[in-house]
Design an enzyme around this catalytic site. Structure first.
Site, short mmCIF file in Angstrom:
data_model
loop_
_atom_site.label_atom_id
_atom_site.label_comp_id
_atom_site.label_asym_id
_atom_site.label_seq_id
_atom_site.Cartn_x
_atom_site.Cartn_y
_atom_site.Cartn_z
N LEU A 16 15.91 53.03 14.34
CA LEU A 16 16.72 53.34 15.52
C LEU A 16 17.43 54.67 15.33
O LEU A 16 17.91 54.99 14.24
CB LEU A 16 17.79 52.25 15.73
CG LEU A 16 17.30 50.85 16.09
CD1 LEU A 16 18.48 49.88 16.14
CD2 LEU A 16 16.57 50.87 17.43
N ASP A 59 14.92 49.33 10.09
CA ASP A 59 16.27 49.73 9.67
C ASP A 59 16.79 48.95 8.47
O ASP A 59 17.99 49.00 8.17
CB ASP A 59 17.24 49.57 10.85
CG ASP A 59 17.04 50.64 11.91
OD1 ASP A 59 17.49 51.78 11.66
OD2 ASP A 59 16.43 50.35 12.96
N GLU A 64 24.29 47.30 4.77
CA GLU A 64 25.72 47.08 5.04
C GLU A 64 25.95 46.30 6.33
O GLU A 64 26.88 45.49 6.42
CB GLU A 64 26.44 48.43 5.16
CG GLU A 64 27.87 48.31 5.61
CD GLU A 64 28.56 49.64 5.76
OE1 GLU A 64 28.15 50.44 6.61
OE2 GLU A 64 29.49 49.89 5.01
N ASP A 65 25.11 46.54 7.31
CA ASP A 65 25.35 45.93 8.62
C ASP A 65 25.07 44.43 8.65
O ASP A 65 25.44 43.76 9.61
CB ASP A 65 24.50 46.65 9.68
CG ASP A 65 24.95 48.09 9.85
OD1 ASP A 65 26.17 48.32 9.84
OD2 ASP A 65 24.08 48.97 9.94
N ARG A 84 17.31 44.34 14.80
CA ARG A 84 17.77 44.27 13.41
C ARG A 84 18.08 42.84 12.96
O ARG A 84 18.45 42.62 11.81
CB ARG A 84 19.00 45.17 13.22
CG ARG A 84 18.69 46.65 13.52
CD ARG A 84 19.73 47.58 12.95
NE ARG A 84 19.86 47.36 11.51
CZ ARG A 84 20.83 47.88 10.77
NH1 ARG A 84 21.73 48.63 11.33
NH2 ARG A 84 20.89 47.63 9.48
N ARG A 129 27.97 47.68 19.06
CA ARG A 129 27.30 46.70 18.20
C ARG A 129 28.15 45.47 17.89
O ARG A 129 27.60 44.42 17.54
CB ARG A 129 26.91 47.38 16.88
CG ARG A 129 25.99 48.58 17.01
CD ARG A 129 24.59 48.15 17.43
NE ARG A 129 23.70 49.31 17.57
CZ ARG A 129 23.00 49.83 16.58
NH1 ARG A 129 23.08 49.30 15.37
NH2 ARG A 129 22.22 50.86 16.79
N HIS A 158 29.64 53.31 14.52
CA HIS A 158 30.37 52.31 13.72
C HIS A 158 31.72 52.88 13.27
O HIS A 158 31.84 54.09 13.06
CB HIS A 158 29.57 51.94 12.46
CG HIS A 158 28.33 51.16 12.71
ND1 HIS A 158 27.10 51.53 12.21
CD2 HIS A 158 28.11 50.00 13.38
CE1 HIS A 158 26.18 50.65 12.57
NE2 HIS A 158 26.77 49.71 13.29
N CYS A 245 26.32 52.54 4.48
CA CYS A 245 25.39 51.61 5.13
C CYS A 245 24.21 51.23 4.25
O CYS A 245 23.52 50.25 4.54
CB CYS A 245 24.91 52.16 6.46
SG CYS A 245 24.59 53.89 6.48
#
Ligand code: CIR
Length: 256
Positions: A16, A59, A64-65, A84, A129, A158, A245
């Site tokens: 992305l 991704d 981290e996400d 994701r 997000r 973010h 990330c």
């Protein structure tokens, strides 16, 4: 301190990005930069592990996400980008070796990149997000922390695109982005506006891994008492990523 990372899939070329990268992502270079990033974390004293890439998840390097870890608990997130959501199961399995797991259900969404922890406070960015239900679940799971919601400008992906924790109660923050009062009483180490990208940095004890090409940020961090380790980042940046990330830091239950 453990640093959980994830290898770069060939499909990273299709990660992305708000703007299609030109030139396109060079996956071989991305893998070399990721290896250097892992080496930098190790040089800072982290025990670094890397789980396998998943070609179905372009991704997936941005681990981290997928989880927020604090106080011996990992909250496995429901990432805000539908593409994701398949990233979480292998990360959860890896984290389960270190901490207890908690989960998040629809309609909640949250990206770990929106969560910044300083001691017993977790700042949570309200972003495209991360929604209110996601922040509510964060507060429920980390009930022994204070969760503070922070509204982000629409162009900021973010929260940690503009700031990151330095691990000693201080926050690295890019000038001209968020008001420092939002983080009171925590002290700020400033990143000049011209180097805003470098406000996303990984602190491990007295060491900080920082994006290369940002000399004034390195000077500010060195003046604040840190040893800096610069790493190349061109390929993750093409996918709107940066440094925090690419890892999940897992501290012991009394970690700050
Ligand atoms: C995305 O748009 O989700 C990825 N291409 C970039 C995620 C970066 N994550 C982060 O800064 N925490």
């Amino acid at each position: 301190m453990h640093a959980l990372t994830r290898h770069v899939p060939a499909s990273f070329a299709h990660a992305l990005s708000a703007t299609p990268p030109d030139p396109p992502i060079d996956v071989a270079l991305a893998r070399a930069q990721h290896a250097a990033y892992r080496a930098a974390l190790a040089a800072c004293g982290a025990a670094v592990t890397a789980i396998d890439a998943d070609e179905a998840c372009p991704d997936c390097v941005f681990v981290e996400d997928t989880a927020v870890v604090a106080g011996g608990i990992a909250l496995v997130t429901r990432p805000g980008a539908p593409s994701r959501r398949g990233e979480t199961p292998p990360v959860a399995r890896a984290l389960a070796r270190h901490v207890d797991l908690a989960w998040m259900d629809a309609p909640a969404t949250l990206d770990g990149g929106d969560c910044l922890r300083v001691g017993r406070t977790i700042y949570a960015g309200r972003s495209a997000r991360t929604n209110a239900a996601g922040i509510a679940r964060l507060a429920e799971v980390f009930a022994d922390h204070t969760v503070v919601a922070v509204d982000l400008p629409p162009h900021v992906l973010h929260l940690k695109c503009v700031c990151s924790p330095l691990g000693d109660g201080r926050i690295l923050l890019a000038e001209g982005t968020l008001a420092p009062e939002l983080f009171a009483p925590h002290a700020i180490v400033w990143v000049p506006a011209a180097e805003a990208y470098a406000a996303n940095a990984v602190a491990l004890g007295r060491h900080v891994v920082v994006a290369d090409g940002h000399p004034r940020t390195r000077e500010a961090l060195e003046a604040a008492g840190f040893t800096t380790h610069a790493v190349a980042h061109s390929e993750v940046r093409k996918a709107d990523g940066s440094l925090t990330c690419q890892s999940i830091l897992v501290t012991d239950v009394t970690g700050t």
